[in-house]
Design an enzyme around this catalytic site. Structure first.
Site, short mmCIF file in Angstrom:
data_model
loop_
_atom_site.label_atom_id
_atom_site.label_comp_id
_atom_site.label_asym_id
_atom_site.label_seq_id
_atom_site.Cartn_x
_atom_site.Cartn_y
_atom_site.Cartn_z
N GLY A 83 45.14 -8.98 52.73
CA GLY A 83 45.19 -10.34 53.25
C GLY A 83 44.37 -11.28 52.40
O GLY A 83 43.97 -10.94 51.28
N ASN A 84 44.13 -12.47 52.91
CA ASN A 84 43.31 -13.44 52.18
C ASN A 84 42.45 -14.22 53.16
O ASN A 84 42.53 -14.02 54.37
CB ASN A 84 44.21 -14.36 51.33
CG ASN A 84 45.16 -15.15 52.18
OD1 ASN A 84 44.75 -16.01 52.95
ND2 ASN A 84 46.46 -14.84 52.09
#
Ligand code: C5P
Length: 443
Positions: A237-238
């Site tokens: 993810g980020n």
């Protein structure tokens, strides 16, 4: 409304009785169409008694009334709860081998499915693919809740609570979802939901009765960051919080637009602050974000792509939690589609709304040979969008904070030209971006 409640063969079929009750209590007529397998869990007598309508499973019953066509034609809404992996696969293929799938093929009304299955089945690429395709066809597929499953196992795959299914199902028709129901906190922990209000319900507001600069315009904003599952418990993810995208959706709604926020893993606290007129479509992976944006693109006048999209996803998602092997691990990644680029191509090929404005975001840190703003200007031209909002994310700026500083570019005769510059809270910056969008529309 006339509602068809499809029930398929899973242990959660008993919860559909509560869905049926809840729909009847809200004044809707409900025809239950179970599959043969569903009747092994809950018998026809229960469905007939609770609905007050006959129950059949086969296209060869009630032939003189052409039931397999009539039930779908007359429906204002079809809800399938629980929807097994098998039902999703048959619906995706367009099979019509029982009364429920035949009804799904003839229905022209909104269809909402609440899947329930074991976690492995839910994450199986076949199911992931089937769900993505059904969503692109306009189905609302509610994310399953996470928790105890039939056996000793736990994980995503539980049928959401009946009240949540009812709320989301009615929201899909646009007739329902009272503000009280939309803000209710009853979504089970670990589950995500797709919530919406209809275009008619979303009037948009701008000051005291004064129409805003986007009055009557349909705006879709993507926000947050996509997550690509590695296994049932891990993802790539980020750090995007979704605050800027949510602030843009709020600004669009204040400017009078009928606004939908496509929220990729946005914190529930951020979503709770949205104006009640903003519809929310929750997604998690890039494939889900793409399916939601592509489906909205057929009607949207403006799409603002503020979400941080994962450029790559694992080539395979493990169905069980990955174990340490004592060795280094190499994970193969495959490239995700560029959603914004795809939307530009679809618009330019006449496959989505003519005159649609597409807005991209560029979070840049700069590179050793090029400053961040030059990279952003190049991105505008490469992506072919109408506006590009550049924010400088060097040194921890922008992610998760309440302030932002952006420059908005549009393509001009000699390359990218600056149309706005904004510095301040994400709300202030959003108002400036929305003003630039309104100016672009009137160009
Ligand atoms: O190429 P980059 O990720 O920097 O581009 C950012 C813009 O493109 C954002 O508007 C983002 O939402 C969009 N994007 C996309 N699909 C991707 C990657 C980014 O739509 N796969």
């Amino acid at each position: 409304m006339r509602i068809v409640l499809g029930v398929t063969g899973g242990i959660a079929a008993y919860k559909a009785a509560h869905v049926l009750r809840g729909l009847r209590e809200r004044g809707h007529a409900v025809r239950v169409v179970p599959t043969e397998a569903a009747l092994r869990f809950v018998g026809a007598a229960t469905w007939e008694a609770l609905s007050g309508e006959p129950v059949t499973t086969s296209v060869f019953e009630g032939v003189e009334r052409v039931e397999h066509v009539r039930i779908g034609h007359e429906a204002d809404l079809v809800v399938v709860a629980p929807a097994t992996a098998d039902l999703l696969a048959r619906a995706r293929m367009g099979l019509a081998d029982d009364l429920l799938t035949a009804t799904l093929l003839t229905a022209t009304c909104p269809v909402v499915a609440a899947p329930a299955m074991h976690t492995e089945m839910w994450f199986n690429p076949a199911t992931v693919d089937n769900v993505a395709v059904l969503r692109t066809r306009g189905w609302t597929v509610i994310e399953p809740a996470s928790g105890r499953l039939t056996g000793a196992d736990t994980g995503p795959g539980r049928l959401p609570e009946p009240d949540d299914i009812i709320r989301e199902a009615l929201a899909a028709t646009g007739r329902s979802a009272s503000p009280a129901e939309r803000t209710s906190d009853s979504t089970p922990a670990g589950s995500s939901s797709r919530t919406g209000v209809s275009a008619e319900d979303r009037t948009g507001a701008h000051g005291e009765g004064e129409p805003g600069p986007l009055h009557g315009v349909e705006v879709v904003v993507s926000a947050g960051g996509t997550r690509e599952p590695l296994d049932p418990v891990r993802f790539l993810g980020n750090r995007s919080s979704g605050k800027q995208g949510a602030a843009l959706a709020a600004a669009a709604a204040h400017a009078g637009a009928r606004t939908t926020l496509v929220a990729a893993n946005v914190d529930s606290g951020v979503l709770a602050e949205l104006p009640g007129t903003v519809a929310v479509d929750e997604v998690s992976t890039t494939a889900e974000l793409e399916a939601a944006c592509t489906s909205h693109a057929s009607t949207a006048d403006v799409l603002i792509m503020a979400a941080a999209v994962a450029d790559y996803r694992p080539a395979e998602t493990a169905t069980h939690k990955m174990k340490k092997s004592g060795d280094d691990l190499t994970i193969a990644l495959v490239e995700n589609p560029d959603i914004l680029r795809g939307l530009v191509e679809a618009r330019d090929a006449g496959r989505s709304r003519t005159g649609q404005i597409l807005v991209g975001f560029a979070a840049e840190t700069g590179s050793p040979d090029k400053p961040a703003d030059v990279l952003a200007q190049e991105k505008l031209l490469r992506k072919g969008c109408d506006l590009l909002v550049f924010n400088d994310v060097s040194g921890d700026r922008a992610f998760g904070t309440d302030d932002n500083s952006v420059i908005v570019y549009r393509p001009g005769p000699g390359g990218a030209e600056e149309v706005a510059r904004s510095d301040g809270s994400k709300a202030d910056v959003s108002n400036d971006v929305i003003a630039a969008v309104a100016a672009e529309r009137s160009r």
